[in-house]
Design a protein around this motif. Structure first.
Motif, PDB file in Angstrom:
ATOM      1  N   ASP A 191       3.382   4.815  -5.886  1.00  0.00           N
ATOM      2  CA  ASP A 191       2.707   5.933  -5.233  1.00  0.00           C
ATOM      3  C   ASP A 191       3.671   7.133  -5.228  1.00  0.00           C
ATOM      4  N   HIS A 350      10.475   2.915  -4.635  1.00  0.00           N
ATOM      5  CA  HIS A 350      10.232   1.549  -5.098  1.00  0.00           C
ATOM      6  C   HIS A 350      10.964   1.374  -6.431  1.00  0.00           C
ATOM      7  N   ASN A 422       7.250  -3.953  -5.813  1.00  0.00           N
ATOM      8  CA  ASN A 422       6.311  -3.547  -4.776  1.00  0.00           C
ATOM      9  C   ASN A 422       4.894  -3.716  -5.322  1.00  0.00           C
ATOM     10  N   GLU A 423       3.999  -4.168  -4.487  1.00  0.00           N
ATOM     11  CA  GLU A 423       2.549  -4.122  -4.759  1.00  0.00           C
ATOM     12  C   GLU A 423       2.205  -4.509  -6.199  1.00  0.00           C
ATOM     13  N   GLU A 501       6.995  -2.190   5.314  1.00  0.00           N
ATOM     14  CA  GLU A 501       6.469  -0.838   5.564  1.00  0.00           C
ATOM     15  C   GLU A 501       5.696  -0.870   6.877  1.00  0.00           C
ATOM     16  N   HIS A 504       3.184   4.615   9.425  1.00  0.00           N
ATOM     17  CA  HIS A 504       2.911   5.547   8.326  1.00  0.00           C
ATOM     18  C   HIS A 504       3.023   6.976   8.838  1.00  0.00           C
TER      19      HIS A 504
HETATM   20  C1  IPT Z   1       1.840   1.113   0.372  1.00  0.00           C
HETATM   21  C2  IPT Z   1       2.746   1.386  -0.800  1.00  0.00           C
HETATM   22  O1  IPT Z   1       3.655   0.340  -0.982  1.00  0.00           O
HETATM   23  C3  IPT Z   1       3.512   2.650  -0.624  1.00  0.00           C
HETATM   24  O2  IPT Z   1       4.110   2.965  -1.848  1.00  0.00           O
HETATM   25  C4  IPT Z   1       2.614   3.763  -0.166  1.00  0.00           C
HETATM   26  O3  IPT Z   1       1.654   3.990  -1.152  1.00  0.00           O
HETATM   27  C5  IPT Z   1       1.912   3.380   1.088  1.00  0.00           C
HETATM   28  O4  IPT Z   1       1.170   2.225   0.880  1.00  0.00           O
HETATM   29  C6  IPT Z   1       0.942   4.446   1.535  1.00  0.00           C
HETATM   30  O5  IPT Z   1       1.520   5.685   1.694  1.00  0.00           O
HETATM   31  S1  IPT Z   1       0.647   0.021  -0.256  1.00  0.00           S
HETATM   32  C7  IPT Z   1      -0.781   0.077   0.707  1.00  0.00           C
HETATM   33  C8  IPT Z   1      -1.813  -0.821   0.074  1.00  0.00           C
HETATM   34  C9  IPT Z   1      -0.577  -0.324   2.102  1.00  0.00           C
END
Ligand code: IPT
Length: 991
Positions: A191, A350, A422-423, A501, A504
């Protein structure tokens, strides 16, 4: 035509075996600087004629290396204007989870911007002919030639690639062809912005005969004995001997030899490094050795035998002008800001950062989770069909990525964990990746968050759980994920947990940081977490002065675009801290100060360090005025320990009356690399109940209210307490001779990005507008004047809807002005009806007032200095503050509710040509003051669209809901919402 190597599934070709990145005294020629550059829109027609020594590149452009070509001015060498691709569909693109190319591996589109780079450089006399050419980061796929000879090609944007080369004395020509899209694109769907180019350093490293090919520092610490054990494995080009010297420890060892000596261990709060050297007869490498042991025992993550708790952030590399090309000063600034705000850990989301960042983490002290450059999120759009970690064809390519990270970073004591990706869904390939890490380094736990079996992870981890879900995990009672075997489930329950994570930080937020800390504190299984995220990925807008950022949505010609999800940091893109950072500093305090009777108690929650470096002071204030201050003889507490000392006895006589607050602070005694002496590490405030007298209505301290200039008469409306009211609406029209109008009952706020949630049930803002909170209308039922009181009964509702609020404003003349009590009741169907499935929620319960534009300054007593909300207030202090009205706002790049001052006791407003106005909460109100309404704030797309309405709009509220972090995180907890219950609040207006 080329062999389309950029579409080949497989590891790099031609590169040398990956190895540690370390400072060496062997000659090094930096190839950073101005290169020749030629950009083609496709790969077709990019022949190899540009490789010849004598190519005429006079028609080419000039570009800086390192940089991303989409962010640079591209300057034609033949003259003419420089070009910029910013804001262009060929320029920087932003997507969140979506791939920017069709999901059709291994293919990439024919429209594949390709940059040819050329550099002629001189190799000095004595440099030698054997060298290593090192690329520290090229996005996303490159092929290189030296003096016309093909070296190889690679992907792995944030990973190094090195080639053994033969150079000639004098002029050499290096050519690099870089493709924006490649097979690597499928593995780098993080992202973030898509930013191609040679964006990290390029170096030529001389390799003498006895050059050190690679070295691996094993520096263990045994907490039981206090001994550090050192062994450095070395491989030397010609096999000759190498020696390791650590003068401070009187160590002089052969390569591969082991020695144990008493040492101070390395930790983030005591980052003890032992400087040493590794030498052959031809080369010396500098060693920065940190002795430490990371292990998992009884389901708890330990460092040096003590529980390891991350107070962390996710850090992307970002600079508002240069993107992921970062200079050292920017890296240092990140670390200073982190350390100053009690952040002690970084997840390198990431991808592996510039290696210099890790050296700085070793030195300043940060625990690092080093994450590999691997994210296949885009395969979610194919239901994870063909996901590379589950397709054996891809494994060698993925494993090579892991190996390049682990080899490069294996000697950093700050790196305490490897994160494989990641993901990237689930897949058998993670087993292979895990093995490839273990074949190099078995000293660090391995993490992968997304595979619900956690089979290949040493830790259990999730993202963005609710507080309740985290609590269950802490207790080991988490629900079993679907499709997981008994064995995997049982194993996972034995693992320590890390929250990779959470919180937010998009726009205004996050809330609840302290709530997460309290849960972490309560459960040894939880080793803390990493806030999402450190910094907004916004770009300067030289084309739009005053506009601070460019976000994903600015690339209008490009679909998909990830919108504003790239603006979700604790720092604005220019590295100005957002208000959330004060909240982080408080939540992450490694030392806790509390009052226990007449004692001050200090709890040391640092990992290793005692508190001898801190001095503790206290101050006593009444209504924001200093009464006394003292230094406290607080004894040092060991890590994990506690100390206490008696609070001084104050002259209680002097402290009588008003609100008396004791503030205690723990400050650093000496300068640290990240903060000058006197830096506040922890603090607490305590209201002194004993000293408190009943609050007097008007207090001595605030500025004097000006005398009324014109006494309104009953002819103009209803006159009461020197003010004038409208006969029909019962609303105040004039106070102290100035047009001060209100109240309007107000239930709306400009939605924050967290209010919008991710759609679905968490989108509170959708409910507000659906039920008309942004377009309330009012009907005055009754206006009754009785002697010195006025009662105004009003109904407030929205078109089409049966729910309403009934409220009574009871006014009373008091000395110097008016007292107003608002009583509110929610009437009609606020809960689900046959037409509506969801409860109605309201973000505010408050009143709106319109004041003349002349008001410019505000002073207040309450929480400050920054904005506060009910779930983001613990980082603020009660005190007396002053600001320009225009400075109360926080310029979030996406306009939204901001600038609230919660639990305000009083505020005083003044300006030119307007009477001084004083407003008191009885006892507390939430306040915002701005030159536009909440609706205007909600309508603006950028701060530039916010206009001065010609009035000051004041919100005086009983309550406002919290911030939460629902833009990606869980729904706003119930306790931070506005209950639809009868409410009452009182304010005084004095002029
Ligand atoms: C999560 C990602 O790992 C991070 O890179 C970023 O995109 C974040 O979300 C949102 O800002 S993934 C998400 C499916 C929780």
């Amino acid at each position: 035509m080329n062999d389309a190597y950029w579409e080949r599934i497989g590891p790099s070709v031609g590169t040398r075996r990956p190895r540690a990145d370390a400072p060496s005294d062997a000659p090094r020629l930096s190839l950073n600087g101005d290169w020749r550059f030629r950009l083609s829109p496709t790969t077709a027609g990019t022949g190899e004629e540009f490789l010849a020594d004598d190519v005429d590149d006079a028609q080419w452009d000039a570009i800086a290396v390192p940089s991303h070509w989409v962010l640079e001015e591209i300057t034609p060498l033949a003259g003419g204007p420089a070009r910029s691709l910013r804001g262009d569909a060929e320029g920087p693109l932003y997507t969140n989870t979506a791939l920017p190319i069709p999901l059709d591996p291994p293919r990439v589109p024919h429209e594949n911007p390709t940059g040819d780079y050329r550099l002629a450089f001189d190799v000095p006399e004595g440099f030698g002919t054997h060298a290593v050419l090192r690329f520290r980061g090229v996005d996303s796929c490159a092929k290189a030639w030296l003096n016309g000879h093909e070296l190889g090609h690679w992907t792995g944007s944030r990973l190094p690639a090195e080639f053994d080369v033969t150079v000639r004395p004098g002029r050499n020509v290096l050519c690099v062809r870089v493709h924006r899209w490649s097979i690597g694109t499928y593995l780098e769907d993080q992202d973030q912005w898509w930013l191609p180019g040679i964006f990290r350093d390029v170096d030529l490293l001389a390799r003498p005969a006895a050059a050190i090919d690679d070295h691996h520092v094993h520096a263990d610490f045994d907490p039981a004995t206090g001994l550090g054990t050192l062994r450095v494995d070395v491989s030397v080009g010609d096999g000759s001997a190498a020696r390791i010297a650590v003068p401070e420890l009187s160590l002089d060892l052969d390569a591969g030899e082991t020695a144990s000596v008493p040492v101070h261990p390395w930790s983030a709060d005591a980052p003890r490094l032992y400087r040493g050297t590794l030498s052959t007869r031809d080369e010396t490498i500098e060693l920065a050795i940190g002795f430490r042991r990371i292990e998992i025992a009884d389901g708890v993550l330990l460092a040096n035998g003590r529980p390891l708790r991350f107070r962390g952030v996710n850090r992307h590399e970002h600079h508002p002008r240069t993107g992921r090309t970062l200079d050292r000063a920017t890296m240092v600034r990140d670390i200073e800001l982190m350390k100053q705000h009690n952040i002690d850990a970084v997840r390198t989301s990431h991808y592996p950062p510039h290696p210099e960042f890790l050296s700085l983490c070793d030195e300043y002290g940060l625990w690092v989770v080093d994450e590999c450059d691997l994210e296949t999120h885009g395969f979610i759009y194919a239901g994870w069909q063909g996901n590379p970690p589950d397709e054996p064809e891809w494994y060698p390519m993925l494993a090579e990525r892991l190996e390049r990270m682990v080899h490069r970073d294996k000697n950093h004591p700050s790196v305490v964990m490897w994160s494989m990706a990641n993901e990237s869904g689930a897949g058998r390939g993670f087993e292979v990746l895990r093995e490839s890490i273990l074949s190099i380094d078995g000293s660090r736990p391995i993490l992968y968050e997304r595979d619900p079996s956690y089979r290949d992870s040493d830790l259990y981890a999730v993202m963005y759980p609710s507080l309740e879900a985290l609590e269950l995990i802490g207790r080991g009672d988490e629900p079993r994920p679907d499709g997981v075997s008994d064995d995997d489930d049982a194993r996972r329950r034995t693992l320590p947990f890390v929250l990779v994570e959470y919180a937010h930080a998009m726009g205004n937020g996050p809330g609840s940081l302290q709530d997460y800390e309290r849960i972490f504190d309560a459960h040894p299984r939880l080793s803390g977490g990493f806030i999402w995220e450190w910094i907004d990925h916004g770009f300067d807008r030289p084309d739009l002065p005053g506009e601070r950022v460019m976000h994903g949505g600015d690339v209008d010609g490009y679909r998909p675009n990830g919108g504003r999800y790239c603006l979700d940091g604790l720092l604005f893109a220019d590295r100005t801290p957002s208000p959330a950072l004060a909240e982080v500093a408080k939540a992450f305090e490694p030392v806790r100060l509390t009052i226990d009777g007449g004692d001050l108690v200090l709890r040391n929650q640092r990992h290793a360090r005692d508190t001898a470096d801190l001095r503790v002071t206290c101050t006593l204030d009444r209504d924001g005025e200093r009464l006394a201050q003292a230094e406290l003889p607080m004894p040092a507490a060991l890590a994990g320990g506690e100390s206490r000392c008696a609070l001084p006895t104050f002259d209680t006589e002097a402290a009588q009356g008003g609100e008396v607050w004791l503030t205690v602070e723990a400050r650093t005694r000496d300068d640290a690399p990240w903060a000058a002496a006197g830096h506040v590490v922890a603090w607490a405030q305590h209201r002194m109940p004993d000293l408190e007298l009943p609050a007097a209505p008007a207090r001595a301290a605030p500025p004097p209210a000006r005398t009324v200039t014109r006494r309104p008469s009953g002819d103009d409306g209803i006159a009461l307490g020197g003010a004038l009211f409208d006969r029909d609406s019962g609303r105040l029209l004039e106070l102290g001779g100035a047009p001060v109008e209100g109240p309007w009952l107000d239930l709306f706020r400009a939605p924050t990005e967290n209010d919008r949630g991710q759609g679905g049930r968490n989108d509170l803002a959708a409910v507000w507008t659906a039920v008309g909170l942004d377009r309330l209308v009012h009907r005055t039922e009754r206006v009754t004047l009785t002697g010195e009181s006025l009662e105004v009964v009003t109904r407030t509702g929205a078109a089409a809807h049966p729910h309403r609020v009934e409220h009574t404003a009871s006014w009373r003349a008091i000395d110097g002005g008016l007292e107003l009590t608002m009583r509110v009741e929610f009437k009609g169907p606020w809960s689900p009806t046959p037409h509506r499935a969801r409860d109605i929620v309201v973000p505010r319960l408050g009143s709106r007032w319109r004041l003349p534009a002349g008001y410019t300054r505000v002073e207040w007593f309450g929480h400050g200095p920054g904005e506060t909300y009910v779930d983001s207030i613990e980082g603020s202090r009660v005190g007396r503050y002053a600001a320009d009205i225009d400075d109360l706002a926080v310029p979030y790049p996406t306009p939204q509710e901001n600038g609230n001052r919660s639990r305000t006791r009083w505020l005083a407003l003044e300006g030119l040509g307007v009477p001084a106005l004083r407003i008191e909460g009885a006892p507390l109100i939430d306040v915002t003051a701005r030159r536009h309404t909440s609706e205007q704030l909600a309508d603006a797309r950028s701060p530039l669209e916010l206009r001065d309405s010609g009035h000051v709009w004041l919100n005086l509220d009983q309550r406002q809901q919290g911030l939460g972090s629902a833009s990606v995180g869980p729904a706003l907890p119930e306790q931070y919402r506005v209950p639809l219950e009868p409410a009452e609040w009182t304010i005084r207006l004095l002029a």
